[in-house]
Design a protein around this motif. Structure first.
Motif, mmCIF file in Angstrom:
data_model
loop_
_atom_site.group_PDB
_atom_site.id
_atom_site.type_symbol
_atom_site.label_atom_id
_atom_site.label_comp_id
_atom_site.label_asym_id
_atom_site.label_seq_id
_atom_site.Cartn_x
_atom_site.Cartn_y
_atom_site.Cartn_z
ATOM 1 N N GLU A 2 -15.882 -8.569 18.428
ATOM 2 C CA GLU A 2 -14.523 -8.061 18.665
ATOM 3 C C GLU A 2 -13.744 -7.896 17.359
ATOM 4 O OE1 GLU A 2 -10.268 -9.497 20.673
ATOM 5 O OE2 GLU A 2 -12.133 -10.575 21.182
ATOM 6 N N GLY A 3 -13.071 -6.767 17.247
ATOM 7 C CA GLY A 3 -12.128 -6.560 16.153
ATOM 8 C C GLY A 3 -10.900 -5.844 16.684
ATOM 9 N N HIS A 4 -9.765 -6.064 16.049
ATOM 10 C CA HIS A 4 -8.549 -5.347 16.428
ATOM 11 C C HIS A 4 -8.189 -4.403 15.284
ATOM 12 C CE1 HIS A 4 -4.469 -4.387 17.614
ATOM 13 N NE2 HIS A 4 -4.675 -5.021 18.775
ATOM 14 N N PRO A 5 -8.049 -3.106 15.544
ATOM 15 C CA PRO A 5 -7.796 -2.151 14.464
ATOM 16 C C PRO A 5 -6.602 -2.507 13.587
ATOM 17 C CG PRO A 5 -8.340 -0.968 16.470
ATOM 18 C CD PRO A 5 -8.213 -2.414 16.850
ATOM 19 N N GLU A 6 -5.507 -2.996 14.188
ATOM 20 C CA GLU A 6 -4.331 -3.296 13.389
ATOM 21 C C GLU A 6 -4.580 -4.479 12.446
ATOM 22 O OE1 GLU A 6 -0.993 -1.401 13.596
ATOM 23 O OE2 GLU A 6 -2.850 -0.284 13.873
ATOM 24 N N VAL A 7 -5.379 -5.436 12.884
ATOM 25 C CA VAL A 7 -5.756 -6.544 12.000
ATOM 26 C C VAL A 7 -6.637 -6.026 10.861
ATOM 27 C CG1 VAL A 7 -7.062 -8.706 11.848
ATOM 28 C CG2 VAL A 7 -5.563 -8.286 13.804
ATOM 29 N N CYS A 8 -7.566 -5.130 11.191
ATOM 30 C CA CYS A 8 -8.465 -4.576 10.170
ATOM 31 C C CYS A 8 -7.701 -3.731 9.157
ATOM 32 C CB CYS A 8 -9.567 -3.769 10.834
ATOM 33 S SG CYS A 8 -10.673 -4.745 11.885
ATOM 34 N N PHE A 9 -6.775 -2.903 9.615
ATOM 35 C CA PHE A 9 -5.939 -2.128 8.687
ATOM 36 C C PHE A 9 -5.100 -3.061 7.822
ATOM 37 C CE2 PHE A 9 -6.339 1.640 11.620
ATOM 38 C CZ PHE A 9 -6.840 2.517 10.690
ATOM 39 N N ARG A 10 -4.554 -4.097 8.442
ATOM 40 C CA ARG A 10 -3.754 -5.074 7.697
ATOM 41 C C ARG A 10 -4.583 -5.718 6.588
ATOM 42 N NH1 ARG A 10 -2.523 -8.558 4.826
ATOM 43 N NH2 ARG A 10 -1.183 -10.374 5.148
ATOM 44 N N ALA A 11 -5.817 -6.056 6.886
ATOM 45 C CA ALA A 11 -6.681 -6.693 5.888
ATOM 46 C C ALA A 11 -6.959 -5.751 4.722
ATOM 47 C CB ALA A 11 -7.988 -7.132 6.544
ATOM 48 N N PHE A 12 -7.227 -4.488 5.016
ATOM 49 C CA PHE A 12 -7.481 -3.522 3.949
ATOM 50 C C PHE A 12 -6.213 -3.192 3.162
ATOM 51 C CE2 PHE A 12 -11.234 -1.948 6.598
ATOM 52 C CZ PHE A 12 -12.172 -2.527 5.768
ATOM 53 N N ASN A 13 -5.073 -3.217 3.846
ATOM 54 C CA ASN A 13 -3.807 -2.830 3.211
ATOM 55 C C ASN A 13 -3.255 -3.904 2.281
ATOM 56 O OD1 ASN A 13 -1.726 -0.754 3.075
ATOM 57 N ND2 ASN A 13 -0.381 -2.201 4.123
ATOM 58 N N GLY A 14 -3.604 -5.153 2.566
ATOM 59 C CA GLY A 14 -3.116 -6.256 1.743
ATOM 60 C C GLY A 14 -1.760 -6.785 2.157
ATOM 61 N N LYS A 15 -1.111 -6.138 3.114
ATOM 62 C CA LYS A 15 0.175 -6.580 3.647
ATOM 63 C C LYS A 15 0.384 -5.905 4.994
ATOM 64 C CE LYS A 15 2.762 -2.952 1.228
ATOM 65 N NZ LYS A 15 3.864 -2.641 0.281
ATOM 66 N N PRO A 16 1.293 -6.417 5.831
ATOM 67 C CA PRO A 16 1.519 -5.797 7.138
ATOM 68 C C PRO A 16 1.958 -4.342 7.020
ATOM 69 C CG PRO A 16 2.487 -7.986 7.071
ATOM 70 C CD PRO A 16 2.061 -7.672 5.665
ATOM 71 N N LEU A 17 1.519 -3.523 7.957
ATOM 72 C CA LEU A 17 1.913 -2.118 7.986
ATOM 73 C C LEU A 17 3.306 -1.989 8.584
ATOM 74 C CD1 LEU A 17 -1.329 -2.204 8.039
ATOM 75 C CD2 LEU A 17 -1.141 0.169 8.731
ATOM 76 N N GLU A 18 4.000 -0.925 8.211
ATOM 77 C CA GLU A 18 5.386 -0.751 8.621
ATOM 78 C C GLU A 18 5.567 0.218 9.778
ATOM 79 O OE1 GLU A 18 7.722 0.363 5.279
ATOM 80 O OE2 GLU A 18 7.158 -1.380 4.065
ATOM 81 N N HIS A 19 4.626 1.160 9.946
ATOM 82 C CA HIS A 19 4.862 2.261 10.882
ATOM 83 C C HIS A 19 3.839 2.279 12.017
ATOM 84 C CE1 HIS A 19 7.725 3.909 8.003
ATOM 85 N NE2 HIS A 19 6.815 3.761 7.062
ATOM 86 N N SER A 20 4.261 2.789 13.154
ATOM 87 C CA SER A 20 3.379 2.936 14.301
ATOM 88 C C SER A 20 2.272 3.934 13.997
ATOM 89 C CB SER A 20 4.181 3.424 15.513
ATOM 90 O OG SER A 20 3.308 3.878 16.537
ATOM 91 N N LYS A 21 1.079 3.665 14.543
ATOM 92 C CA LYS A 21 -0.038 4.570 14.339
ATOM 93 C C LYS A 21 0.163 5.908 15.050
ATOM 94 C CE LYS A 21 -2.779 2.764 18.232
ATOM 95 N NZ LYS A 21 -4.067 2.124 18.607
ATOM 96 N N LYS A 22 1.158 5.981 15.926
ATOM 97 C CA LYS A 22 1.445 7.222 16.651
ATOM 98 C C LYS A 22 2.311 8.178 15.831
ATOM 99 C CE LYS A 22 -0.423 5.986 20.679
ATOM 100 N NZ LYS A 22 -1.528 6.719 21.334
ATOM 101 N N THR A 23 2.780 7.750 14.656
ATOM 102 C CA THR A 23 3.670 8.573 13.842
ATOM 103 C C THR A 23 2.944 9.100 12.608
ATOM 104 O OG1 THR A 23 4.451 6.726 12.468
ATOM 105 C CG2 THR A 23 5.597 7.122 14.564
ATOM 106 N N ALA A 24 3.493 10.176 12.030
ATOM 107 C CA ALA A 24 2.911 10.730 10.804
ATOM 108 C C ALA A 24 2.914 9.718 9.656
ATOM 109 C CB ALA A 24 3.643 12.011 10.415
#
Length: 267
Positions: A160-182
């Motif tokens: 099991e993996g959660h995409p938002e956790v995986c993006f967070r790990a690659f990004n180095g910090k929490p993401l700010e914007h919804s994946k539904k937005t540009a």
């Protein structure tokens, strides 16, 4: 003679379809496909894969009074530790981590004979918390994945993996914007831009390959499967779990979310 696994697979369960992004050590470009069942995904890639990371809960709660339920307890509720930790590390995107249904509630929802009110009441009886429509809606995918793993699937390969956790790990910090937005799409593409196996045109290649698909796959579904596939590449020193030492559920399945990083997201 056992063959060395060559595939690294990310699977996003979206609107009843299983979207797979596949990297292979024998190919310079990723592939994308859409399957009707997780069984079809396993039959296609299970034997050939080093790791398959899927975006559905694996390892479920039982109930308050179950002796073999290792779930956390707080404020009159029981819950998977990985869900709580995932919400804490992704910051403002915490709502994207749905409450995972208890096993009995998941199977009730997957059977399709009960309405949402009955399902959420059952889950509340078992865990102290009801279920959103979205959480109940993924029950059939949860049950199908569990049945596969309790059969001939391999819980060391299919994780099991959660995409938002995986993006967070690659990004180095929490993401700010919804994946539904540009801005959210740009933020996620930027997060994976420095991943060794990724090249800037990979997502466009995958999007073009979907032109012949008769099912509509949204861009965020593609990106979710993509980040899970890149997570599947994790070497031993990059392969991390929430929690770091995950418990197993009553059926012996790990209650975890995996991610790829050289540093831990939690202490």
């Amino acid at each position: 003679m056992t063959r060395e696994p060559t595939h690294f697979v990310g699977v996003d369960w979206a609107s009843g379809a299983w979207v797979t992004v596949v990297y292979s050590s024998k190919s310079d470009r990723p592939d994308i496909d859409v399957f009707d069942t997780i069984r079809e995904v396993w039959d296609e890639y299970g034997e050939a894969s080093h790791r398959i990371v899927v975006d559905v809960p694996i390892g479920l709660c039982e109930s308050f009074d179950a002796d073999d339920c290792p779930c956390e307890v707080a404020d009159g509720e029981i819950f998977r530790a990985c869900d709580s930790l995932a919400r804490s590390v992704i910051g403002d995107r915490y709502r994207s981590v749905f409450t995972s249904p208890a096993r009995q509630a998941a199977r009730m929802a997957a059977d399709g004979d009960a309405g949402h009110a009955e399902i959420t009441e059952k889950n509340k009886d078992l865990t102290g918390k009801g279920l959103t429509q979205q959480a109940a809606g993924i029950a059939s995918g949860i049950v199908a994945t569990e049945d596969l793993l309790l059969g001939d699937g391999d819980s060391d390969v299919l994780v099991e993996g959660h995409p938002e956790v995986c993006f967070r790990a690659f990004n180095g910090k929490p993401l700010e914007h919804s994946k539904k937005t540009a801005p959210g799409v740009d933020e996620r593409l930027s997060a994976i831009s420095s991943v060794q196996e990724y090249t800037p045109d990979d997502w466009r290649v995958l999007a073009k390959d979907l032109r012949t698909e008769d099912r509509r796959v949204q861009l965020d579904d593609l990106l979710d499967a993509l980040v899970l596939a890149l997570t599947a590449f994790a070497k031993d020193d990059e392969y991390k779990q929430l929690p770091p030492d995950p418990p197993t559920d009553a059926n012996g399945l790990p209650m975890q979310m995996v991610y790829r990083s050289r540093t831990d997201l939690v202490e």
